[in-house]
Design an enzyme around this catalytic site. Structure first.
Site, PDB file in Angstrom:
ATOM      1  N   MET B   1      27.057  98.886  99.441  1.00 15.23           N
ATOM      2  CA  MET B   1      25.922  98.413  98.643  1.00 15.23           C
ATOM      3  C   MET B   1      26.195  98.633  97.155  1.00 15.23           C
ATOM      4  SD  MET B   1      23.526  96.736  99.907  1.00 15.23           S
ATOM      5  CE  MET B   1      22.412  96.374 101.227  1.00 15.23           C
ATOM      6  N   CYS B   2      25.229  99.036  96.403  1.00 20.93           N
ATOM      7  CA  CYS B   2      25.218  99.114  94.944  1.00 20.93           C
ATOM      8  C   CYS B   2      24.883  97.743  94.350  1.00 20.93           C
ATOM      9  CB  CYS B   2      26.524  99.596  94.326  1.00 20.93           C
ATOM     10  SG  CYS B   2      26.935 101.296  94.719  1.00 20.93           S
ATOM     11  N   GLY B   3      24.295  97.792  93.188  1.00 22.95           N
ATOM     12  CA  GLY B   3      23.965  96.554  92.493  1.00 22.95           C
ATOM     13  C   GLY B   3      24.459  96.610  91.071  1.00 22.95           C
ATOM     14  N   ARG B  32      19.453  97.713  96.645  1.00 19.80           N
ATOM     15  CA  ARG B  32      20.907  97.841  96.784  1.00 19.80           C
ATOM     16  C   ARG B  32      21.405  99.191  96.271  1.00 19.80           C
ATOM     17  NH1 ARG B  32      23.636  93.237  98.098  1.00 19.80           N
ATOM     18  NH2 ARG B  32      25.487  94.512  97.803  1.00 19.80           N
TER      19      ARG B  32
END
Lengths: 228, 297
Positions: B1-3, B32
């Protein structure tokens, strides 16, 4: 004609309403505005309804579709028409990765480009991409037809089973066990029908090359017996 | 994930809106990356001045620190406090004295250095982090932000993005690198220091080391394609540049949009929907292993 504005109405309400449609409904043509990239719009439909979505959608739009005709006027995020069973999904812009992934049936038409892994593990869906497709498209594709009017990225049809691939432009490279095959009259007839269904005009089936499985990877071969 | 959210302005009339726009982009990417958030903002820069971003524990008395640093600098220090961070602006010829004084302090850390860049990051939901730092009011030419869902190292402020390893240089990362320990060891051997065990800091360090050796941002990004192994989408900021790079397999999602007024990056299109003129923007997915770069001239 129901009209749903997703800027003011929750997506879950739209999907629930679409799932609740019954045979005697008059609501057979829906328009959806302001999708704003939301995920899972119009998923899991099982009714011959027409849905027009005005704008870019997020992931898995029209996933698991049965019977419905869904049009996205814009781009689609990952997994458009993932696992489609029947019906038709049309994207007027580009589609992101894994378009039509694992689809069993129906027709997916993408007017723009599709990025990586288009038609990955397709199982009977037909996909027509008017632009180009990214790398690893039709990876482990089992059945159905992928038609690409533009170019294909690296490793097209890697580990392919019995899907048929038609590419009009260049192929950066073929994946393991994917080979070019003769384009016979019977294939041209099928291809012509798909092009017509997708609304492609002025393009002849003769302009395509056909690719498919060399069938060396998935059949037992005595030389490999030591590997088992 | 991560944004990841990044915004590079072509039309400087939008400069007052930069922070507000980035704030909305980050909030859209909360699911995210709900555990921490951060951003680098490239604002005004004065010739002969350097901006240092300091970070301290909550309720740290920055005013007291500035009084003592002012004596070292020989003049009152101009500074702005943003929650746990403060951005100070000092004459470059006084930097050495101020920096050496800061090195000895255990409650405050110098976390970024730039002519124009300031970096803010904390643990917490993106909307809360943006509000605490007052991102809405920040102005500038370009900004890079990140919402983190930790995979490779602990949820700490130091582990949040952006990572900065050079003057006016920052990097945010979505993905995970597989050879970061090797690359880190080599960079340490060359004299670089790292704050964390985080893979993304190594990517930032690699870009900085290449640029310190004379490479352009374009060249540094190109060579990172062969030097860094793993999954990544990077967005990189320099004093004048804004770069985007995806790994050759393009594991991590990415969307870009461009109009006459701006270029924007979002991990998902949802992050871009409130940008001015988005309905008429060119929207596309950046290709794998291709360097995208915009520069102010």
């Amino acid at each position: 004609m129901p009209s749903v504005d997703l800027a003011s109405s929750p997506l879950r309400e739209l999907n629930s309403a679409l799932h609740a449609l019954t045979d005697n409904t008059n609501a057979t043509h829906w328009t959806v505005s302001n999708p704003r990239g939301q995920h899972n719009i119009a998923v899991g439909l099982d009714f011959p309804v027409e849905i027009e979505i005005d704008g870019h959608v997020g992931y898995y739009c029209a996933g698991m579709n049965k019977q419905a005709r869904v049009t996205v006027r814009g781009n689609a995020g990952q997994g458009i028409a993932e696992n489609m069973m029947s019906g038709r999904v049309h994207v007027t812009g580009d589609a992101s990765q894994a378009a039509g992934a694992s689809g069993n049936g129906g027709l997916l038409v993408i007017d723009g480009n599709a990025s990586a892994r288009c038609g990955i593990s397709m199982k009977g869906i037909d996909i027509v991409v008017k632009g180009s497709v990214g790398h690893l498209s039709a990876f482990m594709a089992q059945a159905g037809k992928l038609v690409v009017l533009g170019d294909a990225g690296e490793a097209l049809g890697d580990s392919i089973y019995e899907a048929q691939l038609f590419v009009r432009g260049t192929v950066a490279s073929l994946g393991a066990d994917c080979v070019e095959k003769p384009l016979k009259d019977e294939h041209k007839v099928e291809l012509k029908k798909l092009l017509d269904d997708a609304g492609v005009e002025g393009v002849s089936p003769d302009e395509f090359k056909r690719y498919g499985s060399a069938r060396k990877l998935y059949h037992f071969h005595i030389d490999n017996v030591g590997s088992y | 994930m991560c944004g990841i959210a990044g915004l590079f302005l072509k039309d400087q009339k939008l400069a007052p809106e930069l922070g507000g726009l980035l704030s909305g982009m980050l909030e859209a990417l909360s699911d995210r990356g709900p555990d921490s958030a951060g951003f680098a903002v490239y604002g005004d820069g004065d010739n002969g001045q350097i901006k240092l971003t300091l970070r301290a524990a909550p309720s740290f008395d920055f005013a007291e620190l500035m009084a003592s640093l002012g004596k070292l600098a020989g003049a009152p220090i101009s500074y702005q406090v943003h929650d746990t961070h403060a951005v100070i602006s000092i004459p470059t010829d006084r930097e050495a004295a101020v920096a050496s004084a800061l090195v000895g302090m255990k409650d405050v850390d110098m976390v970024a250095r730039g002519k124009r860049m300031a970096v803010f990051k904390e643990v917490g939901l993106p909307a809360d982090v943006a509000r605490r730092f007052g991102l809405n009011a920040m102005t500038g030419t370009h900004a890079v932000g990140h919402t983190r869902m930790a995979t490779e190292s602990a949820v700490t402020t130091n582990g949040a993005h952006p990572f900065t390893t050079g003057t006016d240089q920052c990097l945010v990362h979505n993905g995970s690198l597989s050879n970061h320990n090797d690359v880190r060891r080599e960079l340490i051997r060359q004299g670089m220091t790292f704050r964390t065990e985080n893979d993304s800091e190594v990517a930032a360090g690699y870009i900085s080391s290449q640029m310190a050796a004379g490479a352009s941002l374009q060249d540094a990004m190109t060579s990172s394609l062969s030097a860094l192994d793993g999954f990544y989408t990077f967005v990189i900021g320099t004093e004048t540049g804004f770069g985007v790079l995806r790994d050759p397999i393009a594991c991590k999602p990415a969307v870009m949009a461009e109009t006459d007024r701006w270029v924007a990056f979002g991990t998902e299109y949802r992050a871009l929907v409130d940008l001015p003129g988005i309905d008429a923007a060119k929207v596309w997915e950046p290709a794998p292993a291709r360097v995208y770069l915009w520069e102010r001239h």
